[in-house]
Design a protein around this motif. Sequence first.
Motif, PDB file in Angstrom:
ATOM      1  N   LEU A   1      11.170  59.925 -12.829  1.00 42.07           N
ATOM      2  CA  LEU A   1      11.718  59.369 -13.585  1.00 42.07           C
ATOM      3  C   LEU A   1      10.072  59.333 -14.264  1.00 42.07           C
ATOM      4  CD1 LEU A   1      13.902  58.289 -16.078  1.00 42.07           C
ATOM      5  CD2 LEU A   1      13.750  56.208 -15.126  1.00 42.07           C
TER       6      LEU A   1
ATOM      7  N   THR B   1      18.162  62.277 -21.995  1.00 39.71           N
ATOM      8  CA  THR B   1      17.487  62.408 -20.596  1.00 39.71           C
ATOM      9  C   THR B   1      17.635  63.436 -20.289  1.00 39.71           C
ATOM     10  OG1 THR B   1      18.462  60.370 -19.978  1.00 39.71           O
ATOM     11  CG2 THR B   1      17.621  61.644 -18.169  1.00 39.71           C
TER      12      THR B   1
ATOM     13  N   THR C   1       9.140  57.615 -18.023  1.00 37.31           N
ATOM     14  CA  THR C   1       9.768  57.580 -19.247  1.00 37.31           C
ATOM     15  C   THR C   1       8.099  57.256 -20.382  1.00 37.31           C
ATOM     16  OG1 THR C   1       9.217  55.063 -18.758  1.00 37.31           O
ATOM     17  CG2 THR C   1      11.563  55.680 -18.135  1.00 37.31           C
TER      18      THR C   1
ATOM     19  N   SER D   1      13.437  54.724 -21.569  1.00 34.28           N
ATOM     20  CA  SER D   1      12.899  54.335 -21.094  1.00 34.28           C
ATOM     21  C   SER D   1      13.825  53.757 -19.662  1.00 34.28           C
ATOM     22  CB  SER D   1      12.740  52.537 -21.534  1.00 34.28           C
ATOM     23  OG  SER D   1      14.055  52.611 -21.764  1.00 34.28           O
ATOM     24  N   SER D   2      13.265  53.184 -18.737  1.00 34.05           N
ATOM     25  CA  SER D   2      13.816  52.608 -17.365  1.00 34.05           C
ATOM     26  C   SER D   2      15.305  52.340 -17.197  1.00 34.05           C
ATOM     27  CB  SER D   2      13.655  52.692 -16.179  1.00 34.05           C
ATOM     28  OG  SER D   2      12.655  50.941 -16.668  1.00 34.05           O
ATOM     29  N   GLU D   3      15.792  51.154 -19.173  1.00 33.36           N
ATOM     30  CA  GLU D   3      17.077  50.723 -18.441  1.00 33.36           C
ATOM     31  C   GLU D   3      17.946  51.328 -19.270  1.00 33.36           C
ATOM     32  OE1 GLU D   3      15.276  47.745 -21.273  1.00 33.36           O
ATOM     33  OE2 GLU D   3      13.972  48.182 -19.889  1.00 33.36           O
TER      34      GLU D   3
ATOM     35  N   ASN E   1       5.620  54.097 -18.455  1.00 35.14           N
ATOM     36  CA  ASN E   1       5.724  54.945 -17.790  1.00 35.14           C
ATOM     37  C   ASN E   1       4.338  56.344 -17.623  1.00 35.14           C
ATOM     38  OD1 ASN E   1       7.202  56.970 -16.999  1.00 35.14           O
ATOM     39  ND2 ASN E   1       7.196  56.073 -14.868  1.00 35.14           N
TER      40      ASN E   1
END
Length: 259
Positions: free
Chosen positions: A187, A229, A189, A257-259, A192
């Motif tokens: 992933l 995504t 985002t 974001s990863s949420e 990161n």
Amino acid sequence: MTGNSQLTILKFGGSVITDKNADEGVALKDEINRLAKEVSSYKGKMIVVHGAGSFGHPLAHRYSLVDNFNAEGLVLTHRSVEILNSVVVDALNESGVMAAGVHSMDCFTTTDGRISSSFLDPIHIMLEKGIVPVLHGDVVMDTTKGVSIVSGDQVLPYLALALEADRIGLGSAEDGVLDENGKPIPLITNDNFDDIKACLGGSASTDVTGGMFGKVRELLDMCHGRSMTAYIFNAKIDGNVLNFLSGKEIGTAISDSSE
Ligand SMILES: Nc1ncnc2c1ncn2[C@@H]1O[C@H](COP(=O)(O)OP(=O)(O)OP(=O)(O)O)[C@@H](O)[C@H]1O
Ligand SMILES: [Mg+2]
């Protein structure tokens, strides 16, 4: 943004459908036929975007079209990517997909290399009527520079936003975005990106629009502030396009974001 049109946008990377190391356009017809067959089992609304590979990048590079207007370079590059587009459209048609070529030159203008206006009405109607529009990286008339190169990597997120696509995939020649050990990063985002950006390079072949770095940047900008995504995956592997179209998690996911 969550789309409600159930639209899928899929890119065939130039490194999958052409011999990207060739100095002039070489289409990999077996690969194109295989991809067309995988696409043919998908029945939802879909847009295909393809890269230019060896049909666009070497000419654009030879005529320095990223920096300069050159009429001959524009004409030859457009003609070359049009030929690749016909090969892709023919393969889709032969597999039973009702596909029609739509040239980026005819529906976008850019300002300093970025799409600044578009005419998407025909694409809307094609989708309503079950036609698969097939767009591609192209030379586009630019309001400041005269000409610019619009990559499939720029066309895809533009269309995804304008048409509220639900599923977005870029099939390229690697198993995703690879880390420093050659392993796909699951992933990426906007959180990161700074940690992984050192792994992102241009293309191993001639590519005037930024290779993997350009791709990831375009997709992160598309996702910014939205719940979207996109997936970058290896379309050279048999069945991967089908896996993507079936809704499987594949390759590297890119989101805000990863949420
Ligand atoms: N971290 C990375 N992970 C994967 N590929 C990378 C990475 N860094 C650089 N690359 C290069 O980026 C290439 C993919 O970008 P490229 O623009 O050539 O692909 P494409 O989208 O298939 O082609 P086109 O732009 O013609 O459509 C890979 O083949 C590889 O050479
Ligand atoms: Mg590229």
